[in-house]
Design a protein around this motif. Sequence first.
Motif, PDB file in Angstrom:
ATOM      1  N   ILE A  13       0.845  -1.207   0.000  1.00 27.59           N
ATOM      2  CA  ILE A  13       0.000   0.000   0.000  1.00 27.59           C
ATOM      3  C   ILE A  13       0.874   1.249   0.000  1.00 27.59           C
ATOM      4  O   ILE A  13       0.608   2.201  -0.746  1.00 27.59           O
ATOM      5  CB  ILE A  13      -0.985  -0.021   1.186  1.00 27.59           C
ATOM      6  N   LEU A  14       1.931   1.255   0.802  1.00 27.58           N
ATOM      7  CA  LEU A  14       2.842   2.403   0.808  1.00 27.58           C
ATOM      8  C   LEU A  14       3.514   2.576  -0.551  1.00 27.58           C
ATOM      9  O   LEU A  14       3.723   3.709  -1.007  1.00 27.58           O
ATOM     10  CB  LEU A  14       3.897   2.256   1.909  1.00 27.58           C
ATOM     11  N   GLU A  15       3.831   1.472  -1.213  1.00 28.64           N
ATOM     12  CA  GLU A  15       4.421   1.551  -2.556  1.00 28.64           C
ATOM     13  C   GLU A  15       3.415   2.137  -3.539  1.00 28.64           C
ATOM     14  O   GLU A  15       3.772   2.954  -4.398  1.00 28.64           O
ATOM     15  CB  GLU A  15       4.876   0.171  -3.022  1.00 28.64           C
ATOM     16  N   PHE A  59     -10.036  -2.089   1.346  1.00 24.74           N
ATOM     17  CA  PHE A  59     -10.846  -2.966   2.188  1.00 24.74           C
ATOM     18  C   PHE A  59     -12.285  -3.019   1.680  1.00 24.74           C
ATOM     19  O   PHE A  59     -12.880  -4.097   1.575  1.00 24.74           O
ATOM     20  CB  PHE A  59     -10.813  -2.468   3.643  1.00 24.74           C
ATOM     21  N   ASP A  60     -12.860  -1.857   1.333  1.00 26.22           N
ATOM     22  CA  ASP A  60     -14.244  -1.808   0.860  1.00 26.22           C
ATOM     23  C   ASP A  60     -14.401  -2.555  -0.463  1.00 26.22           C
ATOM     24  O   ASP A  60     -15.379  -3.279  -0.659  1.00 26.22           O
ATOM     25  CB  ASP A  60     -14.695  -0.355   0.711  1.00 26.22           C
ATOM     26  N   VAL A  61     -13.444  -2.395  -1.355  1.00 21.08           N
ATOM     27  CA  VAL A  61     -13.487  -3.103  -2.641  1.00 21.08           C
ATOM     28  C   VAL A  61     -13.474  -4.612  -2.413  1.00 21.08           C
ATOM     29  O   VAL A  61     -14.267  -5.349  -3.003  1.00 21.08           O
ATOM     30  CB  VAL A  61     -12.300  -2.676  -3.546  1.00 21.08           C
ATOM     31  N   MET A  62     -12.611  -5.057  -1.523  1.00 22.43           N
ATOM     32  CA  MET A  62     -12.492  -6.496  -1.269  1.00 22.43           C
ATOM     33  C   MET A  62     -13.715  -7.031  -0.523  1.00 22.43           C
ATOM     34  O   MET A  62     -14.222  -8.095  -0.857  1.00 22.43           O
ATOM     35  CB  MET A  62     -11.220  -6.776  -0.474  1.00 22.43           C
ATOM     36  N   LYS A  66     -16.873  -4.395  -5.110  1.00 19.57           N
ATOM     37  CA  LYS A  66     -17.343  -3.319  -5.981  1.00 19.57           C
ATOM     38  C   LYS A  66     -16.167  -2.430  -6.358  1.00 19.57           C
ATOM     39  O   LYS A  66     -15.057  -2.616  -5.875  1.00 19.57           O
ATOM     40  CB  LYS A  66     -18.450  -2.513  -5.295  1.00 19.57           C
ATOM     41  N   GLU A  67     -16.428  -1.471  -7.219  1.00 16.93           N
ATOM     42  CA  GLU A  67     -15.391  -0.564  -7.687  1.00 16.93           C
ATOM     43  C   GLU A  67     -14.950   0.385  -6.568  1.00 16.93           C
ATOM     44  O   GLU A  67     -15.701   0.669  -5.641  1.00 16.93           O
ATOM     45  CB  GLU A  67     -15.921   0.277  -8.863  1.00 16.93           C
ATOM     46  N   MET A  68     -13.740   0.885  -6.694  1.00 18.40           N
ATOM     47  CA  MET A  68     -13.229   1.854  -5.734  1.00 18.40           C
ATOM     48  C   MET A  68     -14.044   3.132  -5.801  1.00 18.40           C
ATOM     49  O   MET A  68     -14.399   3.594  -6.885  1.00 18.40           O
ATOM     50  CB  MET A  68     -11.762   2.148  -6.027  1.00 18.40           C
ATOM     51  N   ASP A  69     -14.347   3.695  -4.634  1.00 19.91           N
ATOM     52  CA  ASP A  69     -15.112   4.940  -4.540  1.00 19.91           C
ATOM     53  C   ASP A  69     -14.126   6.109  -4.491  1.00 19.91           C
ATOM     54  O   ASP A  69     -13.678   6.526  -3.419  1.00 19.91           O
ATOM     55  CB  ASP A  69     -16.005   4.904  -3.292  1.00 19.91           C
ATOM     56  N   TYR A  70     -13.783   6.637  -5.674  1.00 19.69           N
ATOM     57  CA  TYR A  70     -12.794   7.718  -5.734  1.00 19.69           C
ATOM     58  C   TYR A  70     -13.288   8.984  -5.057  1.00 19.69           C
ATOM     59  O   TYR A  70     -12.492   9.713  -4.459  1.00 19.69           O
ATOM     60  CB  TYR A  70     -12.380   7.996  -7.187  1.00 19.69           C
ATOM     61  N   ASP A  71     -14.571   9.267  -5.121  1.00 14.01           N
ATOM     62  CA  ASP A  71     -15.092  10.461  -4.449  1.00 14.01           C
ATOM     63  C   ASP A  71     -14.836  10.381  -2.954  1.00 14.01           C
ATOM     64  O   ASP A  71     -14.409  11.353  -2.327  1.00 14.01           O
ATOM     65  CB  ASP A  71     -16.592  10.633  -4.715  1.00 14.01           C
TER      66      ASP A  71
END
Length: 88
Positions: A13-15, A59-62, A66-71
Amino acid sequence: MNNDDPNKAGEAILEAVENQINDNDPPEVKIAFDRLRKLGISRRESKKYIACALSVEIFDVMKNEKEMDYDRYFANLKKLPELPWDDE
């Protein structure tokens, strides 16, 4: 060390955060990083704060497949150094 090592996930994640900053993609990450640095937060700690916001999305995606919530990601970046779970 096995593939489920939490340190390995944290490093990944840091990378990802490092890549987002270096590539300026999405630009909101670099903006958040620069803002945190101007607050006097170290480079490493600034990246860790951004990693917290990114980890919420991962975490939410997994969890919800669902798709990542960019907003939400961008909104959480704007709130840093307040962490996404600080108001829960």
